[in-house]
Design a protein around this motif. Structure first.
Motif, PDB file in Angstrom:
ATOM      1  N   SER A  49       0.829  -1.207   0.000  1.00 16.90           N
ATOM      2  CA  SER A  49       0.000   0.000   0.000  1.00 16.90           C
ATOM      3  C   SER A  49       0.860   1.252   0.000  1.00 16.90           C
ATOM      4  O   SER A  49       0.522   2.241  -0.636  1.00 16.90           O
ATOM      5  N   TRP A  50       1.982   1.236   0.719  1.00 23.28           N
ATOM      6  CA  TRP A  50       2.872   2.396   0.751  1.00 23.28           C
ATOM      7  C   TRP A  50       3.352   2.736  -0.644  1.00 23.28           C
ATOM      8  O   TRP A  50       3.309   3.887  -1.065  1.00 23.28           O
ATOM      9  N   GLY A  51       3.827   1.735  -1.358  1.00 22.44           N
ATOM     10  CA  GLY A  51       4.336   1.959  -2.715  1.00 22.44           C
ATOM     11  C   GLY A  51       3.262   2.497  -3.632  1.00 22.44           C
ATOM     12  O   GLY A  51       3.491   3.429  -4.405  1.00 22.44           O
ATOM     13  N   PHE A  52       2.071   1.913  -3.550  1.00 22.13           N
ATOM     14  CA  PHE A  52       0.962   2.342  -4.401  1.00 22.13           C
ATOM     15  C   PHE A  52       0.597   3.794  -4.129  1.00 22.13           C
ATOM     16  O   PHE A  52       0.459   4.606  -5.048  1.00 22.13           O
ATOM     17  N   VAL A  53       0.473   4.144  -2.851  1.00 24.79           N
ATOM     18  CA  VAL A  53       0.117   5.515  -2.484  1.00 24.79           C
ATOM     19  C   VAL A  53       1.217   6.480  -2.916  1.00 24.79           C
ATOM     20  O   VAL A  53       0.937   7.574  -3.407  1.00 24.79           O
ATOM     21  N   CYS A  54       2.466   6.080  -2.752  1.00 23.21           N
ATOM     22  CA  CYS A  54       3.571   6.963  -3.141  1.00 23.21           C
ATOM     23  C   CYS A  54       3.594   7.195  -4.651  1.00 23.21           C
ATOM     24  O   CYS A  54       3.833   8.324  -5.097  1.00 23.21           O
ATOM     25  N   VAL A  55       3.312   6.164  -5.426  1.00 21.29           N
ATOM     26  CA  VAL A  55       3.213   6.348  -6.880  1.00 21.29           C
ATOM     27  C   VAL A  55       2.078   7.322  -7.196  1.00 21.29           C
ATOM     28  O   VAL A  55       2.228   8.218  -8.038  1.00 21.29           O
ATOM     29  N   LEU A  56       0.950   7.160  -6.524  1.00 26.20           N
ATOM     30  CA  LEU A  56      -0.176   8.077  -6.748  1.00 26.20           C
ATOM     31  C   LEU A  56       0.189   9.513  -6.365  1.00 26.20           C
ATOM     32  O   LEU A  56      -0.208  10.459  -7.060  1.00 26.20           O
ATOM     33  N   LEU A  57       0.945   9.690  -5.298  1.00 26.23           N
ATOM     34  CA  LEU A  57       1.353  11.037  -4.894  1.00 26.23           C
ATOM     35  C   LEU A  57       2.299  11.664  -5.924  1.00 26.23           C
ATOM     36  O   LEU A  57       2.180  12.857  -6.228  1.00 26.23           O
ATOM     37  N   VAL A  58       3.212  10.877  -6.457  1.00 28.49           N
ATOM     38  CA  VAL A  58       4.102  11.395  -7.511  1.00 28.49           C
ATOM     39  C   VAL A  58       3.279  11.803  -8.731  1.00 28.49           C
ATOM     40  O   VAL A  58       3.479  12.882  -9.301  1.00 28.49           O
ATOM     41  N   LEU A  59       2.318  10.953  -9.107  1.00 28.47           N
ATOM     42  CA  LEU A  59       1.458  11.285 -10.252  1.00 28.47           C
ATOM     43  C   LEU A  59       0.599  12.514  -9.965  1.00 28.47           C
ATOM     44  O   LEU A  59       0.367  13.333 -10.861  1.00 28.47           O
ATOM     45  N   LEU A  60       0.137  12.660  -8.727  1.00 22.07           N
ATOM     46  CA  LEU A  60      -0.618  13.857  -8.347  1.00 22.07           C
ATOM     47  C   LEU A  60       0.238  15.101  -8.536  1.00 22.07           C
ATOM     48  O   LEU A  60      -0.215  16.097  -9.116  1.00 22.07           O
ATOM     49  N   GLY A  61       1.470  15.055  -8.057  1.00 22.05           N
ATOM     50  CA  GLY A  61       2.367  16.207  -8.198  1.00 22.05           C
ATOM     51  C   GLY A  61       2.620  16.576  -9.645  1.00 22.05           C
ATOM     52  O   GLY A  61       2.589  17.756 -10.013  1.00 22.05           O
ATOM     53  N   ILE A  62       2.839  15.576 -10.483  1.00 23.96           N
ATOM     54  CA  ILE A  62       3.064  15.833 -11.910  1.00 23.96           C
ATOM     55  C   ILE A  62       1.800  16.375 -12.553  1.00 23.96           C
ATOM     56  O   ILE A  62       1.838  17.341 -13.321  1.00 23.96           O
ATOM     57  N   GLY A  63       0.666  15.765 -12.219  1.00 25.30           N
ATOM     58  CA  GLY A  63      -0.605  16.221 -12.779  1.00 25.30           C
ATOM     59  C   GLY A  63      -0.930  17.649 -12.400  1.00 25.30           C
ATOM     60  O   GLY A  63      -1.411  18.441 -13.224  1.00 25.30           O
ATOM     61  N   LEU A  64      -0.653  18.017 -11.165  1.00 21.44           N
ATOM     62  CA  LEU A  64      -0.916  19.386 -10.730  1.00 21.44           C
ATOM     63  C   LEU A  64      -0.016  20.379 -11.445  1.00 21.44           C
ATOM     64  O   LEU A  64      -0.444  21.507 -11.746  1.00 21.44           O
ATOM     65  N   GLU A  65       1.196  19.987 -11.740  1.00 19.94           N
ATOM     66  CA  GLU A  65       2.088  20.871 -12.509  1.00 19.94           C
ATOM     67  C   GLU A  65       1.512  21.124 -13.904  1.00 19.94           C
ATOM     68  O   GLU A  65       1.522  22.258 -14.399  1.00 19.94           O
ATOM     69  N   PHE A  66       0.997  20.092 -14.539  1.00 20.96           N
ATOM     70  CA  PHE A  66       0.384  20.272 -15.856  1.00 20.96           C
ATOM     71  C   PHE A  66      -0.870  21.135 -15.766  1.00 20.96           C
ATOM     72  O   PHE A  66      -1.109  21.991 -16.624  1.00 20.96           O
ATOM     73  N   LEU A  67      -1.669  20.941 -14.726  1.00 23.34           N
ATOM     74  CA  LEU A  67      -2.864  21.773 -14.541  1.00 23.34           C
ATOM     75  C   LEU A  67      -2.503  23.237 -14.322  1.00 23.34           C
ATOM     76  O   LEU A  67      -3.197  24.128 -14.808  1.00 23.34           O
ATOM     77  N   GLN A  68      -1.433  23.489 -13.582  1.00 23.67           N
ATOM     78  CA  GLN A  68      -1.006  24.875 -13.379  1.00 23.67           C
ATOM     79  C   GLN A  68      -0.727  25.548 -14.716  1.00 23.67           C
ATOM     80  O   GLN A  68      -1.077  26.710 -14.918  1.00 23.67           O
ATOM     81  N   ALA A  69      -0.124  24.820 -15.623  1.00 24.09           N
ATOM     82  CA  ALA A  69       0.193  25.382 -16.942  1.00 24.09           C
ATOM     83  C   ALA A  69      -1.066  25.606 -17.777  1.00 24.09           C
ATOM     84  O   ALA A  69      -1.173  26.593 -18.501  1.00 24.09           O
ATOM     85  N   LYS A  70      -2.024  24.711 -17.664  1.00 27.12           N
ATOM     86  CA  LYS A  70      -3.224  24.778 -18.498  1.00 27.12           C
ATOM     87  C   LYS A  70      -4.279  25.757 -17.986  1.00 27.12           C
ATOM     88  O   LYS A  70      -5.085  26.248 -18.752  1.00 27.12           O
ATOM     89  N   MET A  71      -4.291  26.045 -16.698  1.00 25.16           N
ATOM     90  CA  MET A  71      -5.370  26.853 -16.124  1.00 25.16           C
ATOM     91  C   MET A  71      -5.167  28.353 -16.281  1.00 25.16           C
ATOM     92  O   MET A  71      -6.077  29.116 -15.980  1.00 25.16           O
ATOM     93  N   ALA A  72      -4.029  28.795 -16.714  1.00 25.94           N
ATOM     94  CA  ALA A  72      -3.756  30.216 -16.949  1.00 25.94           C
ATOM     95  C   ALA A  72      -4.078  31.080 -15.728  1.00 25.94           C
ATOM     96  O   ALA A  72      -4.791  32.071 -15.817  1.00 25.94           O
ATOM     97  N   LEU A  73      -3.552  30.669 -14.583  1.00 24.32           N
ATOM     98  CA  LEU A  73      -3.760  31.420 -13.350  1.00 24.32           C
ATOM     99  C   LEU A  73      -2.491  32.129 -12.901  1.00 24.32           C
ATOM    100  O   LEU A  73      -2.327  32.455 -11.728  1.00 24.32           O
ATOM    101  N   GLY A  74      -1.592  32.360 -13.823  1.00 27.07           N
ATOM    102  CA  GLY A  74      -0.338  32.999 -13.478  1.00 27.07           C
ATOM    103  C   GLY A  74       0.688  32.027 -12.922  1.00 27.07           C
ATOM    104  O   GLY A  74       1.683  32.438 -12.342  1.00 27.07           O
ATOM    105  N   ARG A  75       0.432  30.753 -13.075  1.00 27.08           N
ATOM    106  CA  ARG A  75       1.363  29.721 -12.619  1.00 27.08           C
ATOM    107  C   ARG A  75       1.833  28.966 -13.843  1.00 27.08           C
ATOM    108  O   ARG A  75       1.211  28.997 -14.896  1.00 27.08           O
ATOM    109  N   MET A  76       2.949  28.271 -13.705  1.00 26.94           N
ATOM    110  CA  MET A  76       3.453  27.541 -14.857  1.00 26.94           C
ATOM    111  C   MET A  76       3.981  26.175 -14.447  1.00 26.94           C
ATOM    112  O   MET A  76       4.271  25.931 -13.278  1.00 26.94           O
TER     113      MET A  76
END
Length: 111
Positions: A49-76
């Motif tokens: 479960s630790w490994g699975f959750v950690c993979v999900l957290l890494v994917l969350l971080g990457i996904g949020l970075e892409f969303l920051q770029a797409k949402m045009a809120l002054g973040r990149m």
């Protein structure tokens, strides 16, 4: 879940709306994801479960970075933010192999 929600909201609000902190942006990312990962170690008893959750957290971080770029809120999108997130996840996971692994259980027993 509340901690994850706080990280998501803080990642997606315009940067100008966030309070200034005395640490660098990368340090903020590192600490947030280390705390999320260490929390997962506290919550789940099985290593799988630790490994699975950690993979999900890494994917969350990457996904949020892409969303920051797409949402045009002054973040990149910043790959170094994603790297800081990933390193934080790994450090949080490493707490599983230290006396910190059961700190929340010890606190809960005292209450």
């Amino acid at each position: 879940m509340l901690a994850i929600a706080v990280v998501v909201v803080a990642s997606l609000v315009p940067g100008k709306d966030l309070p200034p902190l005395p640490v660098s942006d990368k340090t903020e990312h590192f600490i947030a994801y280390a705390a999320l990962s260490a929390g997962a170690v506290q919550l789940f008893a099985r290593r799988l479960s630790w490994g699975f959750v950690c993979v999900l957290l890494v994917l969350l971080g990457i996904g949020l970075e892409f969303l920051q770029a797409k949402m045009a809120l002054g973040r990149m999108l910043d790959r170094y933010d994603a790297l800081a997130n990933t390193l934080g996840v790994l450090i949080g996971l490493a707490t599983a192999f230290t006396p910190l692994r059961d700190v929340l259980l010890r606190i809960d027993r005292r209450l």
